[in-house]
Design a protein around this motif. Structure first.
Motif, mmCIF file in Angstrom:
data_model
loop_
_atom_site.group_PDB
_atom_site.id
_atom_site.type_symbol
_atom_site.label_atom_id
_atom_site.label_comp_id
_atom_site.label_asym_id
_atom_site.label_seq_id
_atom_site.Cartn_x
_atom_site.Cartn_y
_atom_site.Cartn_z
ATOM 1 N N GLY A 133 0.802 -1.216 0.000
ATOM 2 C CA GLY A 133 0.000 0.000 0.000
ATOM 3 C C GLY A 133 0.833 1.263 0.000
ATOM 4 O O GLY A 133 0.394 2.303 0.460
ATOM 5 N N LYS A 134 2.017 1.167 -0.513
ATOM 6 C CA LYS A 134 2.934 2.307 -0.548
ATOM 7 C C LYS A 134 2.387 3.391 -1.473
ATOM 8 O O LYS A 134 1.794 3.108 -2.505
ATOM 9 N N GLU A 135 2.588 4.629 -1.087
ATOM 10 C CA GLU A 135 2.138 5.760 -1.892
ATOM 11 C C GLU A 135 2.975 5.874 -3.170
ATOM 12 O O GLU A 135 4.161 5.547 -3.175
ATOM 13 N N ILE A 136 2.354 6.390 -4.204
ATOM 14 C CA ILE A 136 3.010 6.484 -5.507
ATOM 15 C C ILE A 136 4.276 7.330 -5.462
ATOM 16 O O ILE A 136 5.274 7.004 -6.090
ATOM 17 N N GLN A 137 4.254 8.419 -4.712
ATOM 18 C CA GLN A 137 5.428 9.288 -4.670
ATOM 19 C C GLN A 137 6.637 8.599 -4.058
ATOM 20 O O GLN A 137 7.767 8.982 -4.305
ATOM 21 N N GLY B 100 -5.457 3.205 -10.721
ATOM 22 C CA GLY B 100 -6.390 3.493 -11.808
ATOM 23 C C GLY B 100 -5.687 3.951 -13.071
ATOM 24 O O GLY B 100 -4.550 4.419 -13.052
ATOM 25 N N LEU B 101 -6.408 3.793 -14.181
ATOM 26 C CA LEU B 101 -5.858 4.147 -15.489
ATOM 27 C C LEU B 101 -5.622 5.651 -15.617
ATOM 28 O O LEU B 101 -4.655 6.089 -16.231
ATOM 29 N N ALA B 102 -6.486 6.440 -14.995
ATOM 30 C CA ALA B 102 -6.328 7.902 -15.059
ATOM 31 C C ALA B 102 -5.003 8.330 -14.422
ATOM 32 O O ALA B 102 -4.313 9.211 -14.947
ATOM 33 N N ALA B 103 -4.638 7.692 -13.305
ATOM 34 C CA ALA B 103 -3.364 8.024 -12.653
ATOM 35 C C ALA B 103 -2.204 7.644 -13.560
ATOM 36 O O ALA B 103 -1.223 8.387 -13.678
ATOM 37 N N TRP B 104 -2.296 6.474 -14.206
ATOM 38 C CA TRP B 104 -1.238 6.049 -15.132
ATOM 39 C C TRP B 104 -1.094 7.045 -16.284
ATOM 40 O O TRP B 104 0.014 7.445 -16.639
ATOM 41 N N ASP B 105 -2.237 7.445 -16.865
ATOM 42 C CA ASP B 105 -2.197 8.412 -17.964
ATOM 43 C C ASP B 105 -1.599 9.740 -17.507
ATOM 44 O O ASP B 105 -0.831 10.362 -18.238
ATOM 45 N N GLN B 106 -1.934 10.149 -16.299
ATOM 46 C CA GLN B 106 -1.394 11.397 -15.764
ATOM 47 C C GLN B 106 0.124 11.294 -15.602
ATOM 48 O O GLN B 106 0.855 12.223 -15.950
ATOM 49 N N VAL B 107 0.588 10.173 -15.080
ATOM 50 C CA VAL B 107 2.035 9.973 -14.921
ATOM 51 C C VAL B 107 2.716 9.998 -16.291
ATOM 52 O O VAL B 107 3.763 10.622 -16.461
ATOM 53 N N ALA C 61 4.459 -3.935 -14.287
ATOM 54 C CA ALA C 61 4.450 -2.789 -13.362
ATOM 55 C C ALA C 61 3.285 -1.859 -13.691
ATOM 56 O O ALA C 61 2.606 -1.348 -12.791
ATOM 57 N N ARG C 62 3.058 -1.645 -14.973
ATOM 58 C CA ARG C 62 1.937 -0.794 -15.399
ATOM 59 C C ARG C 62 0.627 -1.393 -14.906
ATOM 60 O O ARG C 62 -0.225 -0.679 -14.370
ATOM 61 N N ASN C 63 0.458 -2.699 -15.083
ATOM 62 C CA ASN C 63 -0.780 -3.346 -14.645
ATOM 63 C C ASN C 63 -0.950 -3.255 -13.126
ATOM 64 O O ASN C 63 -2.062 -3.009 -12.637
ATOM 65 N N LEU C 64 0.135 -3.439 -12.382
ATOM 66 C CA LEU C 64 0.059 -3.286 -10.929
ATOM 67 C C LEU C 64 -0.331 -1.854 -10.563
ATOM 68 O O LEU C 64 -1.175 -1.623 -9.692
ATOM 69 N N PHE C 65 0.297 -0.912 -11.226
ATOM 70 C CA PHE C 65 0.047 0.501 -10.963
ATOM 71 C C PHE C 65 -1.409 0.848 -11.274
ATOM 72 O O PHE C 65 -2.099 1.473 -10.464
ATOM 73 N N VAL D 222 5.576 12.515 -17.520
ATOM 74 C CA VAL D 222 6.873 12.043 -18.027
ATOM 75 C C VAL D 222 7.198 12.737 -19.348
ATOM 76 O O VAL D 222 8.313 13.223 -19.555
ATOM 77 N N ILE D 223 6.207 12.800 -20.228
ATOM 78 C CA ILE D 223 6.411 13.461 -21.530
ATOM 79 C C ILE D 223 6.746 14.933 -21.323
ATOM 80 O O ILE D 223 7.674 15.466 -21.945
ATOM 81 N N ASN D 224 6.010 15.602 -20.449
ATOM 82 C CA ASN D 224 6.270 17.022 -20.189
ATOM 83 C C ASN D 224 7.662 17.237 -19.610
ATOM 84 O O ASN D 224 8.364 18.183 -19.983
ATOM 85 N N ILE D 225 8.062 16.382 -18.700
ATOM 86 C CA ILE D 225 9.391 16.517 -18.088
ATOM 87 C C ILE D 225 10.475 16.286 -19.130
ATOM 88 O O ILE D 225 11.466 17.022 -19.177
#
Length: 156
Positions: free
Chosen positions: A24-28, A92-99, A83-87, A103-106
């Motif tokens: 249950g670790k936080e994404i950050q 959720g898919l929205a969080a993956w898309d946001q990440v 890892a993507r599937n776990l994430f 990444v692209i912006n960075i």
């Protein structure tokens, strides 16, 4: 770095991500592990595109090198999908898309900064060249005036 070493980094990163999500670790707190995994995949893609380097200690055949590269890249890609599937399963898919957007912006920002730094460096080099040319012209002018003065004084 050889493909198997890069793959080992990817495997460790995946294991850390899997353990973190299970706990249950936080994404950050998993950003480094995700970065290591994606970085490993990028590095393996780069290695696969490079021509093999023959060294004194490397007596592998072209086939061995190709198979190592392919299997390492395929396994790293598989780990990335897992890892993507776990994430996605956890956040959720929205969080993956946001990440992914972030990444692209960075990457764009890093590339823009790199371009600006290179442009500034080129401008600085041009200023140095111009200053050098002006200094040489002034020194040449002073030398000519000095020589003409000596010649004129010697004629009197």
């Amino acid at each position: 770095m050889d493909p198997l070493s890069v793959l080992a980094v990817a495997q460790v990163a995946y294991s850390s991500i899997k353990a973190g999500i299970s706990a249950g670790k936080e994404i950050q707190h998993m950003a480094k592990d995700l970065s290591d995994l994606w970085g490993s995949l990028a590095k393996l893609t780069q290695i696969a595109a490079e021509p093999p380097k023959k060294t004194f200690f490397n007596d592998k055949s072209a086939e061995q090198i190709a198979i190592e590269r392919y299997t390492a890249k395929a396994e790293a890609y598989d780990l990335t999908l897992k890892a993507r599937n776990l994430f996605v399963g956890q956040f959720g898919l929205a969080a993956w898309d946001q990440v992914q957007r972030e990444v692209i912006n960075i990457r764009k920002e890093i590339e823009r900064q790199r371009w600006e730094d290179e442009k500034a460096r080129a401008a600085k080099l041009e200023e140095i060249r111009e200053a050098t040319v002006v200094t040489l012209i002034v020194m040449l002018g002073v030398a000519v005036i000095f020589c003409v003065g000596i010649i004129l004084l010697g004629m009197k």
